[in-house]
Design a protein around this motif. Structure first.
Motif, mmCIF file in Angstrom:
data_model
loop_
_atom_site.group_PDB
_atom_site.id
_atom_site.type_symbol
_atom_site.label_atom_id
_atom_site.label_comp_id
_atom_site.label_asym_id
_atom_site.label_seq_id
_atom_site.Cartn_x
_atom_site.Cartn_y
_atom_site.Cartn_z
ATOM 1 N N GLN A 161 0.856 -1.188 0.000
ATOM 2 C CA GLN A 161 0.000 0.000 0.000
ATOM 3 C C GLN A 161 0.890 1.235 0.000
ATOM 4 O O GLN A 161 1.276 1.741 1.043
ATOM 5 N N GLN A 205 -13.022 1.067 10.477
ATOM 6 C CA GLN A 205 -13.371 -0.025 11.406
ATOM 7 C C GLN A 205 -12.869 0.304 12.806
ATOM 8 O O GLN A 205 -13.593 0.164 13.798
ATOM 9 N N GLN A 214 -13.403 3.417 -1.792
ATOM 10 C CA GLN A 214 -13.754 2.110 -1.234
ATOM 11 C C GLN A 214 -15.032 2.252 -0.421
ATOM 12 O O GLN A 214 -15.401 3.345 0.019
ATOM 13 N N PHE A 217 -5.779 -8.183 8.969
ATOM 14 C CA PHE A 217 -6.833 -7.803 9.921
ATOM 15 C C PHE A 217 -8.064 -8.674 9.848
ATOM 16 O O PHE A 217 -9.064 -8.415 10.509
ATOM 17 N N THR A 218 -8.031 -9.716 8.992
ATOM 18 C CA THR A 218 -9.145 -10.674 8.978
ATOM 19 C C THR A 218 -8.571 -12.088 9.003
ATOM 20 O O THR A 218 -7.487 -12.347 8.487
ATOM 21 N N SER A 278 -10.444 0.639 5.807
ATOM 22 C CA SER A 278 -10.447 -0.236 6.985
ATOM 23 C C SER A 278 -10.125 0.539 8.265
ATOM 24 O O SER A 278 -10.504 0.121 9.361
ATOM 25 N N GLY A 305 -12.195 -7.411 -0.997
ATOM 26 C CA GLY A 305 -11.537 -8.241 0.008
ATOM 27 C C GLY A 305 -12.431 -8.307 1.224
ATOM 28 O O GLY A 305 -13.170 -7.367 1.521
ATOM 29 N N ALA A 306 -12.372 -9.421 1.942
ATOM 30 C CA ALA A 306 -13.265 -9.590 3.093
ATOM 31 C C ALA A 306 -12.718 -10.650 4.041
ATOM 32 O O ALA A 306 -11.686 -11.282 3.766
ATOM 33 N N GLY A 307 -13.424 -10.824 5.126
ATOM 34 C CA GLY A 307 -13.030 -11.882 6.060
ATOM 35 C C GLY A 307 -13.665 -11.671 7.422
ATOM 36 O O GLY A 307 -14.458 -10.736 7.624
ATOM 37 N N ALA A 352 -15.840 -8.266 8.042
ATOM 38 C CA ALA A 352 -15.545 -6.971 7.424
ATOM 39 C C ALA A 352 -15.298 -7.196 5.941
ATOM 40 O O ALA A 352 -14.919 -8.293 5.523
ATOM 41 N N PHE A 353 -15.570 -6.175 5.180
ATOM 42 C CA PHE A 353 -15.219 -6.233 3.755
ATOM 43 C C PHE A 353 -14.873 -4.840 3.276
ATOM 44 O O PHE A 353 -15.254 -3.842 3.887
ATOM 45 N N GLY A 354 -14.098 -4.798 2.201
ATOM 46 C CA GLY A 354 -13.770 -3.515 1.590
ATOM 47 C C GLY A 354 -13.881 -3.659 0.086
ATOM 48 O O GLY A 354 -13.151 -4.452 -0.514
ATOM 49 N N ARG A 367 -3.306 6.130 -2.715
ATOM 50 C CA ARG A 367 -2.077 5.335 -2.803
ATOM 51 C C ARG A 367 -1.177 5.946 -3.866
ATOM 52 O O ARG A 367 -1.659 6.410 -4.898
ATOM 53 N N GLU A 383 -16.235 0.379 2.949
ATOM 54 C CA GLU A 383 -15.915 -0.582 3.994
ATOM 55 C C GLU A 383 -17.216 -1.060 4.626
ATOM 56 O O GLU A 383 -18.175 -0.297 4.748
ATOM 57 N N GLN A 437 -6.681 2.800 2.926
ATOM 58 C CA GLN A 437 -7.836 1.898 2.921
ATOM 59 C C GLN A 437 -8.871 2.430 3.912
ATOM 60 O O GLN A 437 -8.521 3.040 4.924
ATOM 61 N N PHE A 464 -5.415 -11.220 4.594
ATOM 62 C CA PHE A 464 -5.287 -9.833 5.067
ATOM 63 C C PHE A 464 -4.888 -9.907 6.530
ATOM 64 O O PHE A 464 -5.365 -10.801 7.246
HETATM 65 N N1 PHE Z 1 -8.680 -2.960 3.158
HETATM 66 C C1 PHE Z 1 -8.505 -4.035 2.205
HETATM 67 C C2 PHE Z 1 -7.864 -3.454 0.944
HETATM 68 O O1 PHE Z 1 -7.827 -2.265 0.783
HETATM 69 C C3 PHE Z 1 -9.846 -4.670 1.867
HETATM 70 C C4 PHE Z 1 -10.449 -5.393 3.043
HETATM 71 C C5 PHE Z 1 -11.333 -4.743 3.876
HETATM 72 C C6 PHE Z 1 -10.160 -6.723 3.271
HETATM 73 C C7 PHE Z 1 -11.913 -5.410 4.939
HETATM 74 C C8 PHE Z 1 -10.718 -7.387 4.324
HETATM 75 C C9 PHE Z 1 -11.602 -6.745 5.153
HETATM 76 O O2 PHE Z 1 -7.390 -4.177 0.100
#
Ligand code: PHE
Length: 337
Positions: free
Chosen positions: A151, A173, A208, A250-251, A170, A282-284, A305-307, A194, A210, A168, A248
């Protein structure tokens, strides 16, 4: 009487209010013709004086009256001419100002907001300029973590702490969980940054959305159900989702989610590079360490969570093949939506 006739004759041919004034001076003014006669009254005999005086006064009154009525008629003419000139035909069709439209990014974002609000989510907001702790460290990315390299971060100089443009959403969160106890159900749309060079698929600024749900007994199937609901509402019941294992920090577990190609529906074409699927997000399951970092007991609560990348969703939705079109503000492009 001669003077009166002359005055009336000149009045007759007078067409301007200004010229009328000159006539008044010429006949009635201090050096005017009538005044000249009145000045010679002294030379007249006692019998003649009242007769001539009366006559002169009558002439004066007549000329004044003629001047007055001429002035009124000139004014009326001028007024009529002005009205005619300013006349507006209210039956003519108007000229419409061109209408602006919502940007495709805004349109799709609004749709996504509505879908999540319908599922009981709240909208959360977080800072675009943030600190290292909220964007990385609290999300289980310690200072030496290699995933930071992926990143390319814009850092802000001149501060003692590390201040940066979030890479991100995230980070939201962390802000939400610091300030709110479960149950938590939010989405947070926003801009991320970025240090990427601009090309057809990259931009240093993009969007994004989130998502975060934390409660007792949340599982991966809640994540799947939520995302499937979202995509079916956005892209129709025929679209298919594909969950791929991923990583990831964080997940845990983590996944990437693909959608069946908007163009070929999964068969393979040039739009999806014969893959049949397009990567969307992305998620988890929220990593227990992230919950603990935010003061939430990971034995009691779990979350997902997902983004998702908004540009991807928009490009798929409208068959746009170059990301730059979304930022150039060319009205020929924008007016199509
Ligand atoms: N923040 C991650 C990204 O930018 C996406 C993500 C968000 C993945 C939340 C998992 C949970 O790629």
């Amino acid at each position: 009487e001669k003077i009166e006739a002359l005055a009336k004759q000149e009045l007759e041919s007078c067409t301007e209010i200004k010229a009328l004034d000159d006539l008044r001076i010429k006949f009635l003014g201090k050096k005017g013709e009538l005044t000249a006669i009145l000045k010679q009254m002294g030379k007249l005999s006692a019998e003649e004086r009242p007769v001539i005086g009366q006559l002169a006064n009558k002439v004066r009154a007549d000329i004044e009256e003629a001047l007055g009525s001429k002035l009124a008629s000139l004014k009326a003419n001028a007024q009529a001419a002005k009205l005619a000139e300013e006349k507006i035909d209210i039956t003519l069709p108007g000229k419409r100002a061109p209408f602006g439209k919502l940007h495709p990014l805004t349109k799709v974002e609004n749709e996504i907001r509505e879908i999540f609000i319908g599922m009981g989510f709240n909208i959360a907001d977080g800072p675009e300029i943030d600190d290292d702790y909220h964007v990385f460290e609290a999300l289980n990315l310690p200072p030496d973590h290699p995933a930071r390299d992926t990143q390319d971060t814009f850092y802000i100089e001149g501060t003692n702490e590390t201040v940066l443009l979030r890479t991100q959403t995230s980070s939201v969160q962390v802000h939400v969980m610091e300030n709110q106890k479960p149950p938590i159900r939010i989405i947070s749309p926003g801009r991320v940054f970025r240090s990427d060079a601009v090309d057809a698929t990259h931009s240093p600024l993009f969007h994004q959305i989130e998502g975060l749900v934390v409660d007792k007994g949340i599982t991966m199937s809640d994540l799947k159900g939520t995302l499937e609901m979202l995509m079916k509402k956005l892209y129709g019941n025929d679209c298919k989702l594909r969950f791929r294992p991923h990583h990831f920090p964080f997940t845990e577990p983590s996944c990437e989610v693909d959608i069946s190609c908007f163009n070929c529906g999964g068969k393979g074409c040039s739009m999806c590079k014969d893959e049949g699927y397009i990567e969307l997000l992305g998620a988890g399951m929220v990593h227990p360490k992230v919950l603990e970092n935010c003061g939430i007991d990971s034995n009691e609560y779990s979350g997902f969570a997902f983004g998702l990348g908004l540009e991807r969703m928009v490009m798929g939705r409208y068959d746009i093949n170059d990301l730059r079109l979304l930022y150039e503000n060319d009205v020929r492009f924008l007016e199509q939506f």
